[in-house]
Design a protein around this motif. Structure first.
Motif, PDB file in Angstrom:
ATOM      1  N   GLU A 261       0.824  -1.204   0.000  1.00 14.74           N
ATOM      2  CA  GLU A 261       0.000   0.000   0.000  1.00 14.74           C
ATOM      3  C   GLU A 261       0.864   1.263   0.000  1.00 14.74           C
ATOM      4  OE1 GLU A 261      -2.692   2.201   3.322  1.00 14.74           O
ATOM      5  OE2 GLU A 261      -3.249   0.112   2.883  1.00 14.74           O
ATOM      6  N   VAL A 262       1.868   1.285   0.882  1.00 12.21           N
ATOM      7  CA  VAL A 262       2.758   2.447   0.946  1.00 12.21           C
ATOM      8  C   VAL A 262       3.592   2.556  -0.328  1.00 12.21           C
ATOM      9  CG1 VAL A 262       4.749   3.433   2.160  1.00 12.21           C
ATOM     10  CG2 VAL A 262       2.848   2.439   3.462  1.00 12.21           C
ATOM     11  N   ALA A 263       4.109   1.422  -0.799  1.00 15.41           N
ATOM     12  CA  ALA A 263       4.937   1.430  -2.002  1.00 15.41           C
ATOM     13  C   ALA A 263       4.152   1.906  -3.212  1.00 15.41           C
ATOM     14  CB  ALA A 263       5.503   0.036  -2.247  1.00 15.41           C
TER      15      ALA A 263
ATOM     16  N   VAL B  54      -4.644 -12.187  20.630  1.00 11.62           N
ATOM     17  CA  VAL B  54      -3.986 -10.883  20.740  1.00 11.62           C
ATOM     18  C   VAL B  54      -3.767 -10.351  19.334  1.00 11.62           C
ATOM     19  CG1 VAL B  54      -1.938  -9.640  21.512  1.00 11.62           C
ATOM     20  CG2 VAL B  54      -2.869 -11.508  22.903  1.00 11.62           C
ATOM     21  N   ARG B  55      -4.307  -9.175  19.080  1.00 13.30           N
ATOM     22  CA  ARG B  55      -4.151  -8.610  17.744  1.00 13.30           C
ATOM     23  C   ARG B  55      -2.795  -7.946  17.595  1.00 13.30           C
ATOM     24  NH1 ARG B  55      -4.686  -3.904  14.711  1.00 13.30           N
ATOM     25  NH2 ARG B  55      -5.225  -4.378  12.540  1.00 13.30           N
ATOM     26  N   GLN B  56      -2.012  -8.464  16.652  1.00 14.29           N
ATOM     27  CA  GLN B  56      -0.751  -7.845  16.268  1.00 14.29           C
ATOM     28  C   GLN B  56      -1.026  -7.081  14.964  1.00 14.29           C
ATOM     29  OE1 GLN B  56       3.922  -9.196  15.889  1.00 14.29           O
ATOM     30  NE2 GLN B  56       2.367 -10.732  15.527  1.00 14.29           N
ATOM     31  N   PRO B  57      -0.805  -5.767  14.920  1.00 14.51           N
ATOM     32  CA  PRO B  57      -1.195  -4.982  13.746  1.00 14.51           C
ATOM     33  C   PRO B  57      -0.255  -5.213  12.563  1.00 14.51           C
ATOM     34  CG  PRO B  57      -0.058  -3.572  15.308  1.00 14.51           C
ATOM     35  CD  PRO B  57      -0.187  -4.930  15.967  1.00 14.51           C
ATOM     36  N   LEU B  58      -0.380  -6.369  11.927  1.00 13.24           N
ATOM     37  CA  LEU B  58       0.583  -6.792  10.914  1.00 13.24           C
ATOM     38  C   LEU B  58       0.625  -5.850   9.715  1.00 13.24           C
ATOM     39  CD1 LEU B  58      -0.174 -10.622  11.058  1.00 13.24           C
ATOM     40  CD2 LEU B  58       1.749  -9.411  12.111  1.00 13.24           C
ATOM     41  N   GLN B  59      -0.543  -5.437   9.217  1.00 17.40           N
ATOM     42  CA  GLN B  59      -0.547  -4.512   8.085  1.00 17.40           C
ATOM     43  C   GLN B  59       0.078  -3.176   8.462  1.00 17.40           C
ATOM     44  OE1 GLN B  59      -3.990  -4.029   5.568  1.00 17.40           O
ATOM     45  NE2 GLN B  59      -4.707  -6.113   5.966  1.00 17.40           N
ATOM     46  N   ASP B  60      -0.251  -2.688   9.650  1.00 18.21           N
ATOM     47  CA  ASP B  60       0.331  -1.420  10.104  1.00 18.21           C
ATOM     48  C   ASP B  60       1.846  -1.533  10.253  1.00 18.21           C
ATOM     49  OD1 ASP B  60      -2.165  -0.273  10.180  1.00 18.21           O
ATOM     50  OD2 ASP B  60      -2.442  -0.558  12.328  1.00 18.21           O
ATOM     51  N   MET B  61       2.311  -2.683  10.712  1.00 20.78           N
ATOM     52  CA  MET B  61       3.756  -2.893  10.831  1.00 20.78           C
ATOM     53  C   MET B  61       4.413  -2.858   9.452  1.00 20.78           C
ATOM     54  SD  MET B  61       3.558  -5.885  13.718  1.00 20.78           S
ATOM     55  CE  MET B  61       5.292  -6.346  13.674  1.00 20.78           C
ATOM     56  N   GLY B  62       3.754  -3.494   8.470  1.00 22.56           N
ATOM     57  CA  GLY B  62       4.278  -3.440   7.111  1.00 22.56           C
ATOM     58  C   GLY B  62       4.315  -2.021   6.573  1.00 22.56           C
ATOM     59  N   ARG B  63       3.249  -1.261   6.833  1.00 23.30           N
ATOM     60  CA  ARG B  63       3.217   0.135   6.390  1.00 23.30           C
ATOM     61  C   ARG B  63       4.356   0.927   7.019  1.00 23.30           C
ATOM     62  NH1 ARG B  63      -2.317  -0.540   7.850  1.00 23.30           N
ATOM     63  NH2 ARG B  63      -3.625  -0.939   6.019  1.00 23.30           N
ATOM     64  N   SER B  64       4.547   0.747   8.311  1.00 24.14           N
ATOM     65  CA  SER B  64       5.590   1.492   9.013  1.00 24.14           C
ATOM     66  C   SER B  64       6.967   1.149   8.481  1.00 24.14           C
ATOM     67  CB  SER B  64       5.509   1.211  10.518  1.00 24.14           C
ATOM     68  OG  SER B  64       6.490   1.935  11.226  1.00 24.14           O
ATOM     69  N   ALA B  65       7.214  -0.140   8.211  1.00 27.49           N
ATOM     70  CA  ALA B  65       8.514  -0.554   7.674  1.00 27.49           C
ATOM     71  C   ALA B  65       8.756   0.082   6.314  1.00 27.49           C
ATOM     72  CB  ALA B  65       8.579  -2.069   7.577  1.00 27.49           C
ATOM     73  N   ALA B  66       7.716   0.098   5.460  1.00 28.04           N
ATOM     74  CA  ALA B  66       7.860   0.691   4.134  1.00 28.04           C
ATOM     75  C   ALA B  66       8.073   2.200   4.213  1.00 28.04           C
ATOM     76  CB  ALA B  66       6.626   0.378   3.289  1.00 28.04           C
ATOM     77  N   GLU B  67       7.351   2.873   5.110  1.00 26.22           N
ATOM     78  CA  GLU B  67       7.536   4.321   5.273  1.00 26.22           C
ATOM     79  C   GLU B  67       8.938   4.640   5.774  1.00 26.22           C
ATOM     80  OE1 GLU B  67       4.354   5.047   7.928  1.00 26.22           O
ATOM     81  OE2 GLU B  67       2.825   5.204   6.349  1.00 26.22           O
ATOM     82  N   THR B  68       9.443   3.813   6.698  1.00 24.47           N
ATOM     83  CA  THR B  68      10.801   3.999   7.210  1.00 24.47           C
ATOM     84  C   THR B  68      11.820   3.830   6.091  1.00 24.47           C
ATOM     85  OG1 THR B  68      10.166   3.206   9.411  1.00 24.47           O
ATOM     86  CG2 THR B  68      12.508   3.149   8.867  1.00 24.47           C
ATOM     87  N   LEU B  69      11.634   2.814   5.262  1.00 20.67           N
ATOM     88  CA  LEU B  69      12.574   2.567   4.164  1.00 20.67           C
ATOM     89  C   LEU B  69      12.516   3.682   3.130  1.00 20.67           C
ATOM     90  CD1 LEU B  69      14.695   0.572   3.257  1.00 20.67           C
ATOM     91  CD2 LEU B  69      12.935  -0.674   2.003  1.00 20.67           C
ATOM     92  N   LEU B  70      11.325   4.203   2.857  1.00 22.41           N
ATOM     93  CA  LEU B  70      11.208   5.340   1.936  1.00 22.41           C
ATOM     94  C   LEU B  70      12.017   6.530   2.436  1.00 22.41           C
ATOM     95  CD1 LEU B  70       7.435   5.430   0.913  1.00 22.41           C
ATOM     96  CD2 LEU B  70       9.375   5.313  -0.658  1.00 22.41           C
ATOM     97  N   THR B  71      11.919   6.798   3.724  1.00 21.82           N
ATOM     98  CA  THR B  71      12.664   7.920   4.309  1.00 21.82           C
ATOM     99  C   THR B  71      14.169   7.721   4.135  1.00 21.82           C
ATOM    100  OG1 THR B  71      10.912   8.312   5.941  1.00 21.82           O
ATOM    101  CG2 THR B  71      13.089   9.204   6.436  1.00 21.82           C
ATOM    102  N   LEU B  72      14.645   6.517   4.426  1.00 21.41           N
ATOM    103  CA  LEU B  72      16.075   6.229   4.278  1.00 21.41           C
ATOM    104  C   LEU B  72      16.509   6.327   2.821  1.00 21.41           C
ATOM    105  CD1 LEU B  72      16.451   3.133   6.636  1.00 21.41           C
ATOM    106  CD2 LEU B  72      17.212   5.470   7.095  1.00 21.41           C
ATOM    107  N   ALA B  73      15.712   5.783   1.910  1.00 21.94           N
ATOM    108  CA  ALA B  73      16.082   5.767   0.498  1.00 21.94           C
ATOM    109  C   ALA B  73      16.134   7.173  -0.095  1.00 21.94           C
ATOM    110  CB  ALA B  73      15.096   4.906  -0.289  1.00 21.94           C
TER     111      ALA B  73
END
Length: 348
Positions: free
Chosen positions: A85-87, A303-322
């Motif tokens: 989604e972020v990509a 226990v709900r682990q926000p897997l999609q949100d974690m994926g979004r956050s990882a992609a946003e972090t990588l975009l910032t670094l790139a």
């Protein structure tokens, strides 16, 4: 040559070949002899060649690699949905790979990254071991660790979930329902998330004065020797096997906290085979809240682990670094929450 000035032209000059030959090697095309291909690849690796970073250059075309140890369940697909989604919104393509092929798959992947075009890599779970990180570091490729299974150096940005708090809430829920013989099925003791979830379970029992009764005088490894702790591997079969062992003891538990939903559903099957009613005779709690958890019979408390949100956050972090920008928060820990459904009830 310095890595900041390395071009196809300079590689071609040192290798004694034409620029089109270097281009064919970079793009994996035929028409290059094995010895020439090997010589060019060695030079590309030696001089730290990387294709021009399209994000920094302002191009709408860019590519991220997402690497999982294996791709076989909703845990991976939920992460991928968030990343994609972020990509997509950023005009970035993604290549999803797994290392299930062992050393051969790892080497093939690293070879492609050395000579290919990628603007960054997301390493999920236990793909971020030291050899992989070192290889990527030598290529000057931005890296983000998503739900890392092992401790990673502080300079590597991470995104994970509050595993201890989630497990503590799950166990506390069972205690509040009156359960006192509460077993757990852990994941691999060598994984950070397994240890954190066990520690949260143990802390809740300790607060209730039940650590000794559960056979938990020590840590996770000690607990596996007896008491109400069984070790699984996050797969359905291990939950089934552990559930059968727990439920056929002289004094079986009245509740089981499984460290993920797959193992919790394995416990469901063990209970079915032994004709143990859920939740009438056994309460069960999982971890992750994968899509299938709500479709189980009865619907699984988890226990709900926000897997999609974690994926979004990882992609946003990588975009910032790139893009060469500075991260506000290099280490993100996302909140977990208890989802109460119909697999738990007050102890009778």
């Amino acid at each position: 040559m310095t890595s900041s000035r390395v071009t196809m032209q300079s590689i071609a000059r040192v290798a004694g070949v034409s620029v089109p030959t270097v281009s064919r090697v970079l793009n994996g095309r035929d028409g290059v002899s094995p010895s020439t291909r090997s010589r060019v690849e060695d030079l590309l690796r030696e001089h730290g060649y990387r294709a021009r970073n399209s994000l920094r250059a302002g191009s709408s075309l860019a590519l991220f690699d997402v690497i999982f140890p294996e791709i076989e369940c909703a845990w991976e697909t939920e992460h991928i949905r968030g990343i994609e989604e972020v990509a997509r919104d950023a005009g970035v393509g993604i290549v999803v790979s797994s290392l299930s092929g062992g050393a051969t798959a790892t080497e093939q992947l690293l070879r492609r990254l050395r000579i290919g075009r990628t603007d960054g890599v997301i390493l999920a779970a236990n793909t971020g071991d030291e050899p992989m990180r070192s290889a990527l570091s030598s290529l000057n490729i931005p890296v983000v660790a998503l739900d890392p299974a092992i401790r990673v150096p502080g300079q590597v940005p991470t995104v994970d979930a509050a595993n201890w708090a989630g497990a503590h809430a799950a166990t506390r829920h069972l205690l509040d329902l009156g359960h006192r013989r509460i077993a757990t099925i852990t994941g691999d003791p060598g994984l950070r998330c397994s240890q954190a979830r066990f520690d949260g379970y143990r802390a809740a029992l300790e607060e209730a004065g039940l650590v000794g009764a559960a056979g938990l005088s020590g840590g996770l490894v000690d607990g596996l020797a007896g008491g109400l702790v069984e070790c699984g591997d996050f797969l359905h079969r291990s939950g089934l096997d552990a559930g059968l062992r727990l439920l056929t003891r002289d004094h079986p538990p009245t509740a089981i906290f499984a460290a993920n939903d797959h193992m919790a559903l394995g416990v469901y099957e063990a209970a079915r085979r032994l004709r143990v009613g859920i939740p009438e005779q056994l309460s069960v709690v999982g971890f992750d809240d994968l899509p299938g958890a709500g479709w189980a019979s009865p619907p699984l408390t988890t226990v709900r682990q926000p897997l999609q949100d974690m994926g979004r956050s990882a992609a946003e972090t990588l975009l910032t670094l790139a893009r060469g920008e500075t991260l506000d928060t290099p280490h993100v820990r996302m909140t977990t929450s208890l989802v109460v459904r119909e697999s738990t009830q007050q102890v009778s």
